[in-house]
Design an enzyme around this catalytic site. Structure first.
Site, PDB file in Angstrom:
ATOM      1  CB  SER A  96      -0.997  -0.004   1.161  1.00 62.85           C
ATOM      2  OG  SER A  96      -0.346   0.196   2.384  1.00 62.85           O
TER       3      SER A  96
ATOM      4  NE  ARG B  67      16.776 -10.878   1.968  1.00 60.95           N
ATOM      5  CZ  ARG B  67      17.306 -12.099   2.073  1.00 60.95           C
ATOM      6  NH1 ARG B  67      16.585 -13.105   2.465  1.00 60.95           N
ATOM      7  NH2 ARG B  67      18.575 -12.310   1.753  1.00 60.95           N
TER       8      ARG B  67
ATOM      9  CG  LEU C  86      18.320  -3.652   2.649  1.00 61.04           C
ATOM     10  CD1 LEU C  86      17.989  -2.212   2.270  1.00 61.04           C
ATOM     11  CD2 LEU C  86      18.422  -4.515   1.396  1.00 61.04           C
TER      12      LEU C  86
ATOM     13  CG  HIS D  98       9.173   1.498  12.101  1.00 59.75           C
ATOM     14  ND1 HIS D  98       9.281   0.128  11.988  1.00 59.75           N
ATOM     15  CD2 HIS D  98       8.844   1.748  13.388  1.00 59.75           C
ATOM     16  CE1 HIS D  98       9.038  -0.426  13.166  1.00 59.75           C
ATOM     17  NE2 HIS D  98       8.778   0.540  14.037  1.00 59.75           N
TER      18      HIS D  98
HETATM   19  C1  GRF Z   1       3.772  -0.460   6.776  1.00 61.78           C
HETATM   20  O1  GRF Z   1       3.080  -0.327   7.986  1.00 61.78           O
HETATM   21  C2  GRF Z   1       5.177   0.068   6.915  1.00 61.78           C
HETATM   22  O2  GRF Z   1       5.290   1.135   7.809  1.00 61.78           O
HETATM   23  C3  GRF Z   1       5.926  -1.125   7.456  1.00 61.78           C
HETATM   24  O3  GRF Z   1       5.355  -2.222   6.806  1.00 61.78           O
HETATM   25  C4  GRF Z   1       4.015  -1.916   6.418  1.00 61.78           C
HETATM   26  C5  GRF Z   1       3.949  -2.158   4.954  1.00 61.78           C
HETATM   27  O4  GRF Z   1       2.647  -2.026   4.445  1.00 61.78           O
HETATM   28  N1  GRF Z   1       7.345  -0.993   7.219  1.00 61.78           N
HETATM   29  P1  GRF Z   1       2.432  -1.980   2.880  1.00 61.78           P
HETATM   30  O5  GRF Z   1       3.037  -3.239   2.299  1.00 61.78           O
HETATM   31  O6  GRF Z   1       3.101  -0.748   2.373  1.00 61.78           O
HETATM   32  O7  GRF Z   1       0.952  -1.941   2.703  1.00 61.78           O
END
Ligand code: GRF
Length: 205
Positions: free
Chosen positions: A15, A93, A95, A111
């Site tokens: 997303s 993962r 890096l 995050h």
């Molecule tokens: C998000 O909450 C992002 O902050 C975290 O992983 C999730 C990924 O969601 N690192 P999406 O795959 O972008 O929907």
């Protein structure tokens, strides 16, 4: 002037990738997404990228003898598309220094907490369990430490008394989708340098 090219690494839903794609279309993000790579075959984001006409591939970690070999290939693929900034969007993962050396100060992550609070997995559940009244999202440069690099931008989100992990995650995710494209554009605009833990901006906003 030609647009800078960014690359996106994903593991799942995508997303945030979609938010970046949409932002390139609306002009909020003045960049081209040159390549999307996933470490999971079933990452939904691969389909989102292809629907938008973006080259998207799964690179199977099991086909590589080491993390370094995998990360070297990731970096080579991205460099082959002239990617100047790599955005992690739910890339699950760590890096290696091999990758981070190839893209020095040029890898961003998003995050779902106000770092340095609640790094790692299940940040929203950690926030609820801790009882904080405010959480949010952080965009930061990626360093070898987990969710530990210099902070580019943050958005605060209220934690409501009746929040569940699902409702809080959804509220934070909506904030992420606005925050990430704007933060990527700000980094692409330049006028910053990394000073220890801090990102120093020429023109603070
Ligand atoms: C998000 O909450 C992002 O902050 C975290 O992983 C999730 C990924 O969601 N690192 P999406 O795959 O972008 O929907």
């Amino acid at each position: 002037m030609s647009l800078p090219t960014i690359g996106v690494l994903i593991s799942g839903r995508g997303s945030n990738l979609q938010a970046l794609i949409d932002a390139t279309k609306s002009g909020v993000l003045r960049a081209k997404i040159g390549l999307v790579l996933a470490n999971k075959a079933d990452a939904k984001g691969l389909e989102r990228a292809r629907l938008a006409g973006i080259e998207a591939r799964w690179l199977d970690p099991r086909q590589f003898t080491s993390r370094d070999a995998y990360d070297f290939t990731l970096a080579t693929e991205l460099q082959g598309k002239y990617v100047s900034l790599v955005c992690l969007a739910g890339y699950m993962r760590l890096l290696s220094p091999v990758f981070l050396g190839a893209f020095r100060n040029a890898v961003l992550n998003i995050h779902p907490s106000l770092l340095p609070a609640f790094p790692g997995l299940d940040a929203q559940r950690q926030a609820l369990e801790h009882g904080v009244r405010v959480s949010g999202a952080t965009v930061h440069f990626v360093t070898p430490g987990l969710d530990d690099g210099p902070i580019v931008a943050q958005a605060a989100v209220a934690v409501e008394a009746d929040d569940t992990e699902a409702t809080l995650s959804a509220r934070i995710l909506a904030a992420e989708h606005a925050l990430y494209p704007a933060a990527v554009q700000r980094v692409l605009d330049g006028g910053w340098r990394i000073d220890g833990r801090r990102v120093r901006w020429e023109s603070p906003r």
